[in-house]
Design a protein around this motif. Structure first.
Motif, PDB file in Angstrom:
ATOM      1  N   ARG A 256       0.691  -1.225  -0.062  1.00 57.43           N
ATOM      2  CA  ARG A 256      -0.154  -0.042   0.176  1.00 57.43           C
ATOM      3  C   ARG A 256       0.863   1.244  -0.031  1.00 57.43           C
ATOM      4  O   ARG A 256       0.498   2.261  -0.672  1.00 57.43           O
ATOM      5  CB  ARG A 256      -0.857  -0.025   1.218  1.00 57.43           C
ATOM      6  CG  ARG A 256      -1.935  -0.782   1.091  1.00 57.43           C
ATOM      7  CD  ARG A 256      -2.770  -0.961   2.459  1.00 57.43           C
ATOM      8  NE  ARG A 256      -3.787  -1.869   2.384  1.00 57.43           N
ATOM      9  CZ  ARG A 256      -3.639  -3.241   2.352  1.00 57.43           C
ATOM     10  NH1 ARG A 256      -2.681  -3.605   2.203  1.00 57.43           N
ATOM     11  NH2 ARG A 256      -4.638  -3.969   2.277  1.00 57.43           N
ATOM     12  N   ALA A 257       1.860   1.340   0.689  1.00 54.93           N
ATOM     13  CA  ALA A 257       2.460   2.492   0.785  1.00 54.93           C
ATOM     14  C   ALA A 257       2.893   3.556  -0.272  1.00 54.93           C
ATOM     15  O   ALA A 257       3.581   2.762  -1.173  1.00 54.93           O
ATOM     16  CB  ALA A 257       3.930   2.181   1.666  1.00 54.93           C
ATOM     17  N   GLY A 258       2.510   4.696  -0.371  1.00 55.14           N
ATOM     18  CA  GLY A 258       2.707   5.561  -1.396  1.00 55.14           C
ATOM     19  C   GLY A 258       4.012   6.347  -1.074  1.00 55.14           C
ATOM     20  O   GLY A 258       4.635   5.984  -0.188  1.00 55.14           O
ATOM     21  N   GLU A 259       4.330   7.293  -1.841  1.00 54.62           N
ATOM     22  CA  GLU A 259       5.635   8.100  -1.812  1.00 54.62           C
ATOM     23  C   GLU A 259       5.782   8.643  -0.345  1.00 54.62           C
ATOM     24  O   GLU A 259       6.790   8.649   0.148  1.00 54.62           O
ATOM     25  CB  GLU A 259       5.338   9.280  -2.847  1.00 54.62           C
ATOM     26  CG  GLU A 259       5.466   8.925  -4.240  1.00 54.62           C
ATOM     27  CD  GLU A 259       7.113   9.157  -4.536  1.00 54.62           C
ATOM     28  OE1 GLU A 259       7.124  10.263  -4.774  1.00 54.62           O
ATOM     29  OE2 GLU A 259       7.606   8.198  -5.122  1.00 54.62           O
ATOM     30  N   ASP A 260       4.689   9.011   0.019  1.00 53.90           N
ATOM     31  CA  ASP A 260       4.608  10.016   1.267  1.00 53.90           C
ATOM     32  C   ASP A 260       4.399   9.052   2.547  1.00 53.90           C
ATOM     33  O   ASP A 260       4.048   9.754   3.574  1.00 53.90           O
ATOM     34  CB  ASP A 260       3.858  11.193   1.435  1.00 53.90           C
ATOM     35  CG  ASP A 260       2.300  10.767   1.426  1.00 53.90           C
ATOM     36  OD1 ASP A 260       2.037   9.729   1.167  1.00 53.90           O
ATOM     37  OD2 ASP A 260       1.713  11.530   1.588  1.00 53.90           O
ATOM     38  N   ALA A 261       4.554   7.664   2.667  1.00 51.39           N
ATOM     39  CA  ALA A 261       4.247   6.786   3.623  1.00 51.39           C
ATOM     40  C   ALA A 261       5.610   6.577   4.660  1.00 51.39           C
ATOM     41  O   ALA A 261       6.451   6.673   4.083  1.00 51.39           O
ATOM     42  CB  ALA A 261       3.629   5.601   3.181  1.00 51.39           C
ATOM     43  N   ALA A 262       5.329   6.064   5.714  1.00 53.97           N
ATOM     44  CA  ALA A 262       6.466   5.622   6.567  1.00 53.97           C
ATOM     45  C   ALA A 262       5.621   4.667   7.566  1.00 53.97           C
ATOM     46  O   ALA A 262       4.615   4.338   7.630  1.00 53.97           O
ATOM     47  CB  ALA A 262       6.870   7.073   7.446  1.00 53.97           C
ATOM     48  N   ALA A 263       6.572   3.991   7.828  1.00 48.99           N
ATOM     49  CA  ALA A 263       6.450   2.683   9.003  1.00 48.99           C
ATOM     50  C   ALA A 263       7.052   2.780  10.104  1.00 48.99           C
ATOM     51  O   ALA A 263       8.431   3.233  10.255  1.00 48.99           O
ATOM     52  CB  ALA A 263       6.682   1.507   8.318  1.00 48.99           C
ATOM     53  N   LEU A 264       6.647   2.916  11.393  1.00 47.03           N
ATOM     54  CA  LEU A 264       6.971   2.788  12.722  1.00 47.03           C
ATOM     55  C   LEU A 264       6.903   1.528  12.902  1.00 47.03           C
ATOM     56  O   LEU A 264       6.147   0.760  13.208  1.00 47.03           O
ATOM     57  CB  LEU A 264       6.259   3.556  13.840  1.00 47.03           C
ATOM     58  CG  LEU A 264       6.486   3.589  14.981  1.00 47.03           C
ATOM     59  CD1 LEU A 264       7.890   4.405  15.207  1.00 47.03           C
ATOM     60  CD2 LEU A 264       5.740   4.526  15.876  1.00 47.03           C
ATOM     61  N   VAL A 265       8.290   0.784  13.260  1.00 45.54           N
ATOM     62  CA  VAL A 265       8.452  -0.414  13.501  1.00 45.54           C
ATOM     63  C   VAL A 265       9.528  -0.830  14.853  1.00 45.54           C
ATOM     64  O   VAL A 265       9.999   0.239  15.241  1.00 45.54           O
ATOM     65  CB  VAL A 265       9.203  -1.339  12.454  1.00 45.54           C
ATOM     66  CG1 VAL A 265       8.230  -1.168  11.056  1.00 45.54           C
ATOM     67  CG2 VAL A 265      10.586  -0.435  11.746  1.00 45.54           C
ATOM     68  N   PHE A 266       9.576  -2.027  15.128  1.00 41.21           N
ATOM     69  CA  PHE A 266      10.518  -2.278  16.225  1.00 41.21           C
ATOM     70  C   PHE A 266      11.944  -2.428  15.689  1.00 41.21           C
ATOM     71  O   PHE A 266      12.222  -2.361  14.307  1.00 41.21           O
ATOM     72  CB  PHE A 266       9.806  -3.681  16.824  1.00 41.21           C
ATOM     73  CG  PHE A 266       8.566  -3.565  17.374  1.00 41.21           C
ATOM     74  CD1 PHE A 266       8.170  -2.671  18.057  1.00 41.21           C
ATOM     75  CD2 PHE A 266       7.537  -4.576  17.037  1.00 41.21           C
ATOM     76  CE1 PHE A 266       6.670  -2.571  18.605  1.00 41.21           C
ATOM     77  CE2 PHE A 266       6.467  -4.601  17.178  1.00 41.21           C
ATOM     78  CZ  PHE A 266       5.865  -3.712  18.119  1.00 41.21           C
ATOM     79  N   ASP A 267      12.890  -2.249  16.748  1.00 40.44           N
ATOM     80  CA  ASP A 267      14.239  -2.292  16.298  1.00 40.44           C
ATOM     81  C   ASP A 267      14.560  -3.446  15.323  1.00 40.44           C
ATOM     82  O   ASP A 267      14.258  -4.399  15.732  1.00 40.44           O
ATOM     83  CB  ASP A 267      15.233  -2.010  17.499  1.00 40.44           C
ATOM     84  CG  ASP A 267      15.065  -0.837  18.120  1.00 40.44           C
ATOM     85  OD1 ASP A 267      14.031  -0.086  17.725  1.00 40.44           O
ATOM     86  OD2 ASP A 267      15.836  -0.628  19.154  1.00 40.44           O
ATOM     87  N   GLY A 268      15.408  -3.390  14.212  1.00 38.96           N
ATOM     88  CA  GLY A 268      15.985  -4.473  13.433  1.00 38.96           C
ATOM     89  C   GLY A 268      14.933  -4.891  12.309  1.00 38.96           C
ATOM     90  O   GLY A 268      15.183  -5.890  11.745  1.00 38.96           O
TER      91      GLY A 268
END
Ligand code: AMP
Ligand code: MG
Length: 337
Positions: A256-268
């Motif tokens: 889904r992620a478009g140009e202006d997307a970001a993901a907040l994920v766990f380390d690693g």
């Protein structure tokens, strides 16, 4: 207005501004607070103006010594002293019936007052230097994520308040736990670093968890804690909490992620995700999630992120506070994958 930038050792300067009726942003162990003399209603009114805070959202009164409580409340239930012994100074706010000395501006017209004794050494010194209890909500523009660094405060408040004291990044990173002792049974209104389990152990009684902690208030429902009804802690980005395994999260986001997307994920986990990522600690580290959440949300705003997909953390322990803030940032948008 020119906003003075003070260092953590400029206690006398901060105290003098507060005594003269000024507004000073101060570091605490939870988030930065926007402080004013809690006993002066017209000064407290300026906090609402600077933040753009709704008038019906009461403030927390910060004290440095337990003796200050007698003037602020109508009655001190004995369990208050047990809680103070266990958690003060520290990130627990307690609501009690107020005394006549507390102006309506502080309590937004309620009969109760919220009180906390912060543990941050700079906050404690500034309260003492001011010589009065300090009313202080979080030092963000209303609706934005709470500030956990002086830079966050400058971004929201420069030119609107008298001074900002830089005490470095806040250790806890989410606002205090709020409980009320003014109801029939002790009740948790807002989760924070001090967990319900820790509180129950001290009070020897059940702590009722208010529905607003993880739920959305229904239309027209009255909030026990007015702050809970507002869309809160939200960056400009649309936040989507995605619950499931890392593999399913990655698939969901990468599709889904478009140009202006970001993901907040766990380390690693960064390598699995095709869009820009931020991280907020190891998967099981609820303290790290709390400490890093607001900074990550604010960084997304600074970088113009349009949609932020967040790995769903656990809601045990301090995770309850993290989920409470995330749910509001996401306007309760959760996807199960
Ligand atoms: P903030 O300091 O910005 O984290 O906001 C203070 C929080 O404490 C808000 O969610 C308020 O609704 C809550 N609060 C403060 N005073 C009271 C009170 N007397 N009764 C219930 N909630 C309160
Ligand atoms: Mg706030």
């Amino acid at each position: 207005m020119q906003t003075l930038l003070l260092k953590g050792n400029q206690i006398d300067e901060a105290g003098a501004i507060l005594r003269k009726g000024g507004l000073v942003a101060i570091p605490t162990e939870t988030v930065y607070g926007l402080a004013a003399n809690a006993l002066d209603g017209s000064t407290v009114a300026k906090i609402f103006e600077a933040k753009g805070r709704p008038q019906d959202n009461p403030l927390i009164v910060h004290i440095a010594d337990i003796s200050e409580i007698d003037n602020l409340v109508a009655y001190v239930p004995p369990v208050l002293y047990d809680l103070a012994d266990a958690f003060w100074p520290g990130p627990l706010t307690i609501i009690l019936d107020k005394s006549d000395l507390v102006p309506d501006e502080v309590t937004a017209g309620l009969d109760t007052v919220a009180i906390r004794m912060p543990s941050h050494p700079v906050a404690r010194k500034i309260i003492r230097a001011a010589g009065v209890p300090l009313a202080a909500p979080s030092a963000n523009a209303s609706g934005k994520p709470s500030p956990t660094t002086a830079a966050h405060v400058i971004k929201d408040m420069d030119g609107k308040i008298d001074a900002i004291v830089d005490g470095g990044p806040c250790e806890v990173g989410v606002e205090s736990t709020v409980i009320t002792l003014a109801a029939r049974k002790p009740r948790l209104l807002r989760p924070g670093r001090i967990t319900p389990e820790e509180i129950e152990e001290v009070i020897g009684d059940e702590l009722i968890i208010d529905d607003a902690v993880l739920g959305r208030l229904k239309e027209g429902e009255k909030a026990a804690s007015p702050g809970m009804k507002y869309k809160h802690y939200s960056p400009s980005a649309d936040v989507v909490i995605v619950k499931g395994t890392l593999e399913n999260f990655a698939k969901f986001v990468n599709e889904r992620a478009g140009e202006d997307a970001a993901a907040l994920v766990f380390d690693g986990e960064e390598d699995k995700i095709k869009c820009k990522t931020k991280n907020f600690g190891e998967e099981n580290d609820d303290l790290a999630h709390a400490a890093k959440l607001f900074d990550a949300l604010r960084a997304c705003d600074d970088e113009g992120v349009g949609t932020l997909y967040v790995r769903c953390p656990g809601d045990e322990g301090v995770g309850l506070a993290v989920m409470n803030r995330l749910l509001r940032a996401a306007d309760f948008h959760i996807e199960e994958v």
